[in-house]
Design a protein around this motif. Sequence first.
Motif, mmCIF file in Angstrom:
data_model
loop_
_atom_site.group_PDB
_atom_site.id
_atom_site.type_symbol
_atom_site.label_atom_id
_atom_site.label_comp_id
_atom_site.label_asym_id
_atom_site.label_seq_id
_atom_site.Cartn_x
_atom_site.Cartn_y
_atom_site.Cartn_z
ATOM 1 N N ARG A 177 0.839 -1.201 0.000
ATOM 2 C CA ARG A 177 0.000 0.000 0.000
ATOM 3 C C ARG A 177 0.868 1.242 0.000
ATOM 4 N N ARG A 178 1.940 1.152 0.767
ATOM 5 C CA ARG A 178 2.873 2.258 0.811
ATOM 6 C C ARG A 178 3.481 2.492 -0.555
ATOM 7 N N LYS A 179 3.823 1.386 -1.206
ATOM 8 C CA LYS A 179 4.484 1.478 -2.504
ATOM 9 C C LYS A 179 3.596 2.180 -3.519
ATOM 10 N N TYR A 180 2.296 1.894 -3.490
ATOM 11 C CA TYR A 180 1.418 2.494 -4.484
ATOM 12 C C TYR A 180 0.754 3.763 -3.988
ATOM 13 N N GLY A 181 1.146 4.216 -2.810
ATOM 14 C CA GLY A 181 0.592 5.463 -2.303
ATOM 15 C C GLY A 181 -0.888 5.372 -1.993
ATOM 16 N N LEU A 182 -1.309 4.282 -1.404
ATOM 17 C CA LEU A 182 -2.731 4.102 -1.149
ATOM 18 C C LEU A 182 -3.121 4.427 0.283
ATOM 19 N N GLY A 183 -2.205 4.907 1.053
ATOM 20 C CA GLY A 183 -2.575 5.255 2.420
ATOM 21 C C GLY A 183 -2.689 4.040 3.308
ATOM 22 N N GLU A 184 -2.991 4.293 4.538
ATOM 23 C CA GLU A 184 -3.104 3.213 5.502
ATOM 24 C C GLU A 184 -4.291 2.339 5.161
ATOM 25 N N ARG A 185 -4.172 1.060 5.494
ATOM 26 C CA ARG A 185 -5.295 0.172 5.290
ATOM 27 C C ARG A 185 -6.408 0.571 6.219
ATOM 28 N N GLU A 186 -7.618 0.598 5.641
ATOM 29 C CA GLU A 186 -8.732 0.997 6.479
ATOM 30 C C GLU A 186 -9.127 -0.183 7.348
ATOM 31 N N LYS A 187 -9.206 0.074 8.617
ATOM 32 C CA LYS A 187 -9.581 -1.036 9.501
ATOM 33 C C LYS A 187 -11.097 -1.163 9.532
ATOM 34 N N ALA A 188 -11.542 -2.304 10.031
ATOM 35 C CA ALA A 188 -12.984 -2.509 10.157
ATOM 36 C C ALA A 188 -13.540 -1.451 11.097
ATOM 37 N N PRO A 189 -14.831 -1.157 10.945
ATOM 38 C CA PRO A 189 -15.420 -0.111 11.793
ATOM 39 C C PRO A 189 -15.342 -0.472 13.273
ATOM 40 N N ASP A 190 -15.339 0.556 14.107
ATOM 41 C CA ASP A 190 -15.344 0.314 15.542
ATOM 42 C C ASP A 190 -16.641 -0.364 15.948
ATOM 43 N N ARG A 191 -16.555 -1.063 17.052
ATOM 44 C CA ARG A 191 -17.711 -1.840 17.474
ATOM 45 C C ARG A 191 -18.841 -0.966 17.967
ATOM 46 N N THR A 192 -18.514 0.277 18.255
ATOM 47 C CA THR A 192 -19.564 1.158 18.757
ATOM 48 C C THR A 192 -20.233 1.919 17.623
ATOM 49 N N ASP A 193 -19.782 1.664 16.397
ATOM 50 C CA ASP A 193 -20.340 2.363 15.239
ATOM 51 C C ASP A 193 -21.716 1.762 14.932
ATOM 52 N N MET A 194 -22.775 2.470 15.311
ATOM 53 C CA MET A 194 -24.117 1.891 15.194
ATOM 54 C C MET A 194 -24.524 1.721 13.742
#
Lengths: 291, 1211
Positions: free
Chosen positions: B753-770
Amino acid sequence: MLSINNISKSFGKIDALKNVSLDLDVGMFGLLGPNGAGKSTLMRTLATLQLPDSGTVNLNGVNIAENPDVMRRTLGYLPQDFGVYPRMSAVALLDHLAILQGITDNDGRKTQVESLLKEVNLWPKRYSAVSTYSGGQRQRFGVAQALLGDPKVLIVDEPTAGLDPLERQRFLNLLSEAAEDRIIILSTHIVDDVRDLCLDMAIMGDGEIVARGAPEDLIAKIDGKVWRKQVDKDEVEALREKHQVLKTQIQKGGVTVSVLADKAPTGSSAGFKKSAPDLEDAYFAHLNRFV
Amino acid sequence: MFGKLLAFEIKLHTSQIGFWVVVSIMFILGALFMSLDFLSMSATGERIKANGALTVAVMVSFFSMFSIFFGAVFVVGGVMRDQVHNFLEITHSAPIKTSTMMITRMVGVYIAVFLCLFAFVLGLAMGQYMPWLATESLGPKNLLYFLQPTLVFMVINALLVSGIYTAVAAITRNKALVYVTAIALFLLYMVSGLMTTQSTPKWVMALVDPFGANALALAAEFWPAAEQNTRMSPLGGYVGLNRLVWGGFAIFLYLATFKLFKRGLVAGKNKNAIEAETLSTKAITLPTAKTNYNTGSAVKAFWARFKLEYLRTVKSIPFIILAGLCVVFFALIVIIQLNFAPDPVLPTNALLVGMVFGSLSLPTMLIIIFFSGEIIWRDKVAGMTEIIDASPVRNWSLMAAKWAALMAIVFTIFIVGLAFGMTAQVFMGDVPVNPLTHFKFTAFGFVPTFALYCILVLFVQNFMPNRIAGMVASAAVLIFFVIGINFLPFAHPLMDYGSVPAGSLSELNGFASLIGFKWFLLYWGSLAALFAVLSIWLWRRGLQSSLRARMKGLRKRITVPSIAVASLFLASFAGSGAYIYKSYNIDNNFRTAKQAELRRGKWEKLLGDQLKAPIPKIRSVDVEMQFSPSQQSSVVKGTYILENANAEPLREVYVSVPVSHKREILQLDIDGAKLVTDGENIKDLESFGIQLFKFDPAFMPGAKTTLSFELVQSPPVLGDGSRILRNGTFVDNFSSMPQLDIRDRRLTNPDKRRKYGLGEREKAPDRTDMLARQSLFFGRSADRVDFKAKVCTDIGQIPIAPGKMMRTYAENGKACRDYQAINPIMNFFSFLSADFEVVRSEWKDTKGLNGKDVDLAIYFHHEHAYNTELMMQAMKDSLDTFTEIYGPYQYNQIRIMEFPYRSFAQAFAGTIPFSENMGFVRDPGDPDDNKSVDLATYITMHEVGHQWFGHQIVPAYTKGFNILSEGLTENAAMTAYEQKLGWQKARRLLEQYTIQAYLTGRIVDRDDEPPLAKAEGQGYLNYNKASWVFWGLKHNMGEEKMQAAIRGFLDEYGTKNAPYPTTIELVNALRAAAPEDMQGLITDYWDRIVFWRMSVGGDVKLTGNEADGYEVSFTAKVDKRIASEADGKETSVTEIDGESLNEWVEIGFYDQDPKDTLGGDWLKLERVRITKAETELSFTLKQKPTHVLLDPRRLLIERNVTDNVKKIITE
């Protein structure tokens, strides 16, 4: 008819063959020369194992550089050095080589192999591995394989090296029998081999043919010009500087020096007796370009 | 004198061009292995630095093994040169002391070997400076990281290898045996590598690798990333043992050589005594002979040469030794795979022949490399070239004989392997031998590829000046095409010489498709034939056979017929290549690895946002699947009822269609929406298989509409296979029907991801995200759906879909079945069709637990009936256990179906496909044998468990989601397994699977390890750590309490719709059921990454006697370390403010070594509360104990338990 026309070959800076020309017909031909003269190079070129840099070799009018098969189908070749596959019996190896020579008929081949091994007296040992043979036995095997397929051109390179006197005699007998209707080229540095058998010979030195003709003709050129004298060891060097020394032989008591001169040497070198020249004298005379 | 001789030896080695070639190669290898991340041996990247201490040490020790190859060559030059060059009689009669002669030569060889190995270290060091090495992967450059392993490992390894070769060379005086030793050493090294994967004692594993790499790996087994970067190899322990043993052995070898070396000629190696002969003197007559020079004689010559080459090789000592080694290698692999793996497989035909060739591949390649040199250079080495080349034998006869001989040798090995494979199978007796399967696999899977390798290697030999160069070049070329090419990001099948893909062999379906096989065979075969013609043109004949001379003489060799033949092959090669290219790249969508990567980046930029955009929900699925297995095609037709369950109206919807070509979409309509056909991104969308629909008017909240579709799966063509198989089709809805969820194609590897400039991997949503909790983890496109299906297939096969089977009938010459789910299922289902045998049974609720009757059926391939009874029983046992603990099963039936290839099982609603290599052919072992693991039973229980956890409980798509599916299921499976087979066997499974998998899995993860409750895709967390935690928790808080908490969680959230549950809800349920003094433990298990470290400090004091009882006292050392999420750096709680030790620790007392029972069979089990780092403890027992073990049941997460046990030494 084998005609060698002006062939030259160099290996890097070394000129192994310089403009060598020979025409050879049926019969035994001796090629005499010291080690490094270019004899083996010439033999290998004739055996189609390498190509000359320039010049041609024609067998019965066909250029063997263009058509090596013409030579290979009629060639019997005994190389100066050869090895064999380990742990293979004489009869198996000879049979194998016979197939490569084109003797496809099974019965005919069996007969060939049997009679050749008998001729070279290897029949009692035919099941032993050739790699365990003595030098002489291996040489005899080499002769047997060279004779496969009834070759019309037979090239033998230093064949009597390693043979004891009886084996050598038999071998030379065999060759001279075979010479009736084939071209045999005997390349050697042993003068005696050539002297008795060859009706035609050449002397080769430094890549060039320095003499060509029947042995007696070569000897005749120096007839009456050979003088011998027995001297002490320390006199030899002085004699070398002053005269054309052909050879020196150590015999009990001293050294017999043979020189080439039109007249008997005089002065400090007096005491030379005229002698009948032999082939060895002629050899050295031609080799050293005294003639 | 000594100095001068040694200098001579060193000069001799270093003046060989071969020496410098090796030095250069080792140097380059070092630089490459340091700087290229895909070559790294331990997942280096940002966490584990490429130049970290352990990484460097492992490479330095491992690469010593290359000295196996060049060591052989150096020792021939160094120690054997006298006899090799026929100089022996002269040197051995010279006035040098034998000891001087020997020592200088040995030292010379050692120095040469060491210098070459050291070149590798230099290369490694230089590799740190390579510009393409990402700076994040580099730690501080420390010279010591390179020097220390050189001294510890390389110095001794060079000594060992030189010692072995010197011994062989000096004592046997046989050059061929030295080379054979090279191959033997290499094979033995590979075998030792195999043995380390099974459960052998650790000290054996440490010793089995003579180069120390394995000992080092053992010593560093549980080092986290931070330590791996900075901690150098320990000098004691496993490494020290290894160095001592092998260093000592090396020295022993040298001493033995010294003693046993005989100067001079050795009897038996010389010519026989010459017997006097009597030669006859009679006249000589020369025989005449008939000669032929036609094709017939050329063929006869070919045949004679072939026999010579083949028989001489096959009867030679090196070949016999190597063939013997192949057989030994194979036997070892079979024995290990079938007996010592904890989960052995049954010896089926496909499996066994696969093992034969799996084990023979490498030795065969070594044989090809070694004997191609022998064969090509045989005549030169024997000194027969002049005689042979002056004869009229044709070049093609000579060449073809050599080529055919090498291939015949390879086939000989294969036949020997086959014979052994079939014999082994007969001997083991479980499965009847089907020779056809064995031959088919050999003929398609191996013969073509290895024949092609032979030809390539022989072709390469035309250009090599001597045998050794030939062997090196052959090895390089083979390594490239077997291994190297897979790493090229731009690799295309057209470049992969020798690859003739027949695919895996299945006992249900044979080879899936041989289209690729035929075309690639034509392609590579044409090239091979072209090689043959070129080789005849370039054949070495006569003397002066340098490449330049042969090129000059080429014109004469090229005859018109040979040009015609060459042109034919060239045309065939180019033509088939063009057709393959067209099929792959133009007609279908082949992409190189690099292109695929780029595409994923492109996908993210185009569609990444769509992953969160509101979409409709599917409420009902009505589908008709028409399979045509004989054509390997299918047509699927159906409708979805869609509802807009969002708060806002929808104006567009992206539909993902899993077809290879647009023409395979026969129909795709949505009522009230129109397909968008032009627009700036439409072409790109279509290339990703997406059709965009726009609603006009907008699709209002609460409204419903219908999506209708008809899709075709075309029969397989070159470049595009088919999922429909002749027998054993298994497709799921994601791969066969339109989807509203867009499959997430984002790159996950953080370095990429770093190599292609795609930014940090998006993590799964927080558990409190309704908002996130409105969607379940399988996708946002549905909650549960009503399901109805009609599946038809060829007569003779049985079509299967989820749901109750309503009726069976024939229609239009096809066998059809209708299925309907009696209650809504998740939008995740599968269709199967195969020629099944069926066994049926029934489960009835005998304990009055409100369970319905359940129809049980297993559909399997007729040859695979071994475990069906076991699996049927496992289903019943799990239904017993789960109904009691977790509540009734929700469907009417459970079906297990076998499918070909692959190695997994999957739980759909009431249907469980099981691959043929899973449960069906696993050897379950003796149920009473505590050491064997019955995976057939366990996996069946796991998949049945999923019906509760995964289908009743459906997690929300947030962090920790898969714990609720896989983690809870693992807990359920362990529970059922233990109930059925006993505590010991469950404990064994925990130890060998769960714990190992967690501890190793976390080390190779390139990303950061999160706490368990926030796990994402990490298998080592979702399956393994979760299972371990539930095991620990249930023994700590009481099994009934824990299971009841889970049951409560299930009752509250199971079979309900949004909001879907997360691990927060689960952990809360566990906390509610756990006592106050367990809350800290629950935090440690779930919300942080904690490792406990326990050991028995000092000696254990034992007093007392049989009459009065015994008292045992000792010091328990306990530490708890919290690992940072970023780099795994661990800190003891004693060093963190606000943290303290407050742990429950179990202690077991035994009257025998607890190792064999894994801590079971205790005399007494005590439970103590530990609050200090060192605690003096004292206990009384009635019987006399011999061992003390801390945490015998492994309730706490601990890596190294070897120091938990102490033997009680009595005075």
